[in-house]
Write a protein that holds these residues in place. Structure first.
Motif, PDB file in Angstrom:
ATOM      1  N   GLY A   1       0.807  -1.205   0.000  1.00  0.00           N
ATOM      2  CA  GLY A   1       0.000   0.000   0.000  1.00  0.00           C
ATOM      3  C   GLY A   1       0.847   1.265   0.000  1.00  0.00           C
ATOM      4  N   ALA A   2       1.934   1.258   0.774  1.00  0.00           N
ATOM      5  CA  ALA A   2       2.810   2.434   0.827  1.00  0.00           C
ATOM      6  C   ALA A   2       3.476   2.684  -0.524  1.00  0.00           C
ATOM      7  N   LEU A   3       3.950   1.621  -1.162  1.00  0.00           N
ATOM      8  CA  LEU A   3       4.580   1.771  -2.483  1.00  0.00           C
ATOM      9  C   LEU A   3       3.575   2.265  -3.517  1.00  0.00           C
ATOM     10  N   ALA A   4       2.354   1.740  -3.468  1.00  0.00           N
ATOM     11  CA  ALA A   4       1.313   2.173  -4.400  1.00  0.00           C
ATOM     12  C   ALA A   4       0.947   3.639  -4.161  1.00  0.00           C
ATOM     13  N   PHE A   5       0.917   4.049  -2.888  1.00  0.00           N
ATOM     14  CA  PHE A   5       0.595   5.434  -2.554  1.00  0.00           C
ATOM     15  C   PHE A   5       1.674   6.372  -3.085  1.00  0.00           C
ATOM     16  N   VAL A   6       2.921   5.990  -2.922  1.00  0.00           N
ATOM     17  CA  VAL A   6       4.029   6.822  -3.415  1.00  0.00           C
ATOM     18  C   VAL A   6       3.979   6.908  -4.936  1.00  0.00           C
ATOM     19  N   CYS A   7       3.695   5.791  -5.614  1.00  0.00           N
ATOM     20  CA  CYS A   7       3.594   5.807  -7.081  1.00  0.00           C
ATOM     21  C   CYS A   7       2.480   6.749  -7.540  1.00  0.00           C
ATOM     22  N   SER A   8       1.345   6.723  -6.853  1.00  0.00           N
ATOM     23  CA  SER A   8       0.232   7.614  -7.204  1.00  0.00           C
ATOM     24  C   SER A   8       0.637   9.074  -7.051  1.00  0.00           C
ATOM     25  N   ALA A   9       1.337   9.383  -5.953  1.00  0.00           N
ATOM     26  CA  ALA A   9       1.767  10.759  -5.719  1.00  0.00           C
ATOM     27  C   ALA A   9       2.804  11.208  -6.740  1.00  0.00           C
ATOM     28  N   LEU A  10       3.683  10.293  -7.142  1.00  0.00           N
ATOM     29  CA  LEU A  10       4.714  10.643  -8.122  1.00  0.00           C
ATOM     30  C   LEU A  10       4.114  10.885  -9.500  1.00  0.00           C
ATOM     31  N   PHE A  11       3.163  10.038  -9.916  1.00  0.00           N
ATOM     32  CA  PHE A  11       2.579  10.162 -11.248  1.00  0.00           C
ATOM     33  C   PHE A  11       1.601  11.322 -11.346  1.00  0.00           C
ATOM     34  N   CYS A  12       0.880  11.605 -10.282  1.00  0.00           N
ATOM     35  CA  CYS A  12      -0.168  12.623 -10.319  1.00  0.00           C
ATOM     36  C   CYS A  12       0.202  13.904  -9.578  1.00  0.00           C
ATOM     37  N   GLY A  13       1.367  13.906  -8.925  1.00  0.00           N
ATOM     38  CA  GLY A  13       1.792  15.079  -8.172  1.00  0.00           C
ATOM     39  C   GLY A  13       1.361  15.000  -6.724  1.00  0.00           C
ATOM     40  N   PHE A  14       2.204  15.490  -5.855  1.00  0.00           N
ATOM     41  CA  PHE A  14       1.906  15.427  -4.421  1.00  0.00           C
ATOM     42  C   PHE A  14       0.761  16.355  -4.027  1.00  0.00           C
ATOM     43  N   SER A  15       0.338  17.217  -4.956  1.00  0.00           N
ATOM     44  CA  SER A  15      -0.807  18.083  -4.661  1.00  0.00           C
ATOM     45  C   SER A  15      -2.109  17.289  -4.619  1.00  0.00           C
ATOM     46  N   THR A  16      -2.080  16.046  -5.135  1.00  0.00           N
ATOM     47  CA  THR A  16      -3.284  15.214  -5.112  1.00  0.00           C
ATOM     48  C   THR A  16      -3.513  14.589  -3.738  1.00  0.00           C
ATOM     49  N   VAL A  17      -2.521  14.725  -2.861  1.00  0.00           N
ATOM     50  CA  VAL A  17      -2.657  14.162  -1.511  1.00  0.00           C
ATOM     51  C   VAL A  17      -3.208  15.243  -0.591  1.00  0.00           C
ATOM     52  N   LYS A  18      -4.330  14.952   0.055  1.00  0.00           N
ATOM     53  CA  LYS A  18      -4.937  15.950   0.931  1.00  0.00           C
ATOM     54  C   LYS A  18      -4.635  15.658   2.393  1.00  0.00           C
ATOM     55  N   ARG A  19      -4.768  16.676   3.201  1.00  0.00           N
ATOM     56  CA  ARG A  19      -4.508  16.550   4.626  1.00  0.00           C
ATOM     57  C   ARG A  19      -5.611  15.707   5.279  1.00  0.00           C
ATOM     58  N   PRO A  20      -5.231  14.718   6.089  1.00  0.00           N
ATOM     59  CA  PRO A  20      -6.261  13.882   6.723  1.00  0.00           C
ATOM     60  C   PRO A  20      -7.090  14.672   7.720  1.00  0.00           C
ATOM     61  N   SER A  21      -8.397  14.415   7.700  1.00  0.00           N
ATOM     62  CA  SER A  21      -9.295  15.056   8.664  1.00  0.00           C
ATOM     63  C   SER A  21     -10.399  14.058   9.003  1.00  0.00           C
ATOM     64  N   ALA A  22     -10.497  13.711  10.266  1.00  0.00           N
ATOM     65  CA  ALA A  22     -11.506  12.751  10.708  1.00  0.00           C
ATOM     66  C   ALA A  22     -11.734  12.923  12.199  1.00  0.00           C
ATOM     67  N   ASP A  23     -12.860  12.429  12.652  1.00  0.00           N
ATOM     68  CA  ASP A  23     -13.175  12.478  14.078  1.00  0.00           C
ATOM     69  C   ASP A  23     -12.172  11.617  14.844  1.00  0.00           C
ATOM     70  N   SER A  24     -11.612  12.171  15.898  1.00  0.00           N
ATOM     71  CA  SER A  24     -10.560  11.471  16.638  1.00  0.00           C
ATOM     72  C   SER A  24     -11.063  10.152  17.236  1.00  0.00           C
ATOM     73  N   ARG A  25     -12.335  10.111  17.622  1.00  0.00           N
ATOM     74  CA  ARG A  25     -12.867   8.883  18.194  1.00  0.00           C
ATOM     75  C   ARG A  25     -12.977   7.787  17.141  1.00  0.00           C
ATOM     76  N   ALA A  26     -13.376   8.171  15.943  1.00  0.00           N
ATOM     77  CA  ALA A  26     -13.463   7.198  14.856  1.00  0.00           C
ATOM     78  C   ALA A  26     -12.072   6.691  14.495  1.00  0.00           C
ATOM     79  N   VAL A  27     -11.103   7.601  14.489  1.00  0.00           N
ATOM     80  CA  VAL A  27      -9.724   7.214  14.179  1.00  0.00           C
ATOM     81  C   VAL A  27      -9.207   6.210  15.198  1.00  0.00           C
ATOM     82  N   ALA A  28      -9.604   6.366  16.450  1.00  0.00           N
ATOM     83  CA  ALA A  28      -9.157   5.453  17.497  1.00  0.00           C
ATOM     84  C   ALA A  28      -9.915   4.134  17.460  1.00  0.00           C
ATOM     85  N   PHE A  29     -11.205   4.179  17.097  1.00  0.00           N
ATOM     86  CA  PHE A  29     -12.041   2.973  17.173  1.00  0.00           C
ATOM     87  C   PHE A  29     -11.582   1.884  16.224  1.00  0.00           C
TER      88      PHE A  29
END
Length: 257
Positions: free
Chosen positions: A117-145
Motif C-alpha cells: 500500500g505504501a509503495l502504491a501510494f508513493v507511485c500515485s503521488a509521483l505520477f499525479c503530483g503530491f498536490s493530489t494528496v490531501k490533509r487527513p481530517s476525521a473524528d478522533s474517536r473514529a480514528v481510534a475505534f
C-alpha cells in the motif's frame, strides 16, 4: 458476514433509533454467535463503539442498549451451556499452537499489505503530483475505534493462551476483525483527491499483492491423505498408531478410511 452486519446494524440503530435496525442488529448478532461461538466476542467491539460514540450523535439511550444486550445474552444461554461443556474438554479439543512474539507481530501488523500500500501510494503521488494528496481530517474517536477493532480480537485470544488456557489463536476465530483493516485501508486511499490517482494506487497495489501471494506457500491439512500414507507404509505389517487430534470428525476413526 453476520458479525460485520451486526456492527453495521448497530451503527444504523444508534443513528436512527429505528426498530427495524434494532431487530437486524439482534438477529445478526445471534447469527454470528451461533455460526461460531467465538464470534460472539464481537459484542465487546459493539460495546466499545457505543461507549466512544460522541454525545449527541446517538438517538438511542444507554438503557435501551443495555436492555437489548441483556435480551441478546438471554437468547445466547443455550450456547453458553454448550460452551461450558467445551471448556471442560479444552485440553483435548484445542490443537492451535501458542502465539509467539513474531506470530503476534505478523498478525497485528500485516506488513505485506502495508508495504504494498505504501509503495502504491508513493507511485500515485509521483505520477499525479503530491498536490493530489490531501490533509487527513476525521473524528478522533473514529480514528481510534477502527485500529482498536483491528487489534483487540487477536490480543484477547493471545492473552487467553498466555494466561495458561488452551490456545485458540487461529486467525479464522477472530476473522471478524478484518473489516476494520478494510476501513483503515479505505481511509488511506481517500487521501488521494483524484480518481486517476486512486486508479493508479489500486492498479499498483493489485500487481504487488498478486506477486506476493503467488510466492506464498500454502499448507493444507489433509488427514485422509495422511491416513492413506500411513496405511501404505504399514502395509503387510499392521500395528497400532497413536493419534492425538482435536478435530471433531476424528471422534469416529472410520471417517479416515
Amino acid at each position: 458476514m453476520s458479525a460485520l452486519l451486526s456492527l453495521y446494524a448497530l451503527m444504523r440503530w444508534l443513528e436512527t433509533a429505528s426498530v427495524r435496525w434494532m431487530l437486524i442488529y439482534g438477529i445478526s448478532s445471534l447469527a454470528a454467535f451461533y455460526a461460531h461461538y467465538l464470534f460472539g466476542a464481537v459484542f465487546l467491539v459493539q460495546v466499545l463503539y457505543f461507549a466512544i460514540k460522541p454525545d449527541g450523535q446517538s438517538s438511542v439511550k444507554w438503557t435501551s442498549f443495555l436492555a437489548a444486550a441483556c435480551f441478546w445474552l438471554l437468547l445466547c444461554l443455550p450456547g453458553f451451556l454448550q460452551l461450558s461443556r467445551l471448556a471442560a474438554l479444552a485440553g483435548t479439543l484445542s490443537f492451535a499452537s501458542y502465539p509467539s512474539a513474531q506470530r503476534m507481530l505478523e498478525t497485528l501488523l500485516p506488513y505485506r499489505l502495508i508495504v504494498c500500500g505504501a509503495l502504491a501510494f508513493v507511485c500515485s503521488a509521483l505520477f499525479c503530483g503530491f498536490s493530489t494528496v490531501k490533509r487527513p481530517s476525521a473524528d478522533s474517536r473514529a480514528v481510534a475505534f477502527f485500529p482498536v477493532w483491528w487489534l483487540l480480537p487477536p490480543l484477547i485470544f493471545a492473552l487467553h493462551a498466555w494466561s495458561g488456557g488452551s490456545s485458540l489463536f487461529m486467525r479464522r476465530y477472530f476473522l471478524w476483525h478484518a473489516p476494520a483493516l478494510v476501513i483503515i485501508f479505505s481511509a488511506w486511499v481517500c487521501l488521494l483527491k483524484t480518481s486517476r490517482a486512486r486508479m493508479i494506487f489500486f492498479a499498483v497495489c493489485a500487481v504487488l499483492l498478486l506477486r506476493v501471494e503467488l510466492s506464498r506457500r500454502w499448507v493444507i491439512e489433509d488427514w485422509k491423505a495422511a491416513a492413506a500414507r500411513i496405511n501404505q507404509e504399514l502395509k503387510g505389517n499392521p500395528q497400532p498408531v497413536l493419534l492425538n487430534s482435536g478435530l471433531v470428525e476424528l471422534g469416529s476413526p472410520g471417517w479416515l478410511a
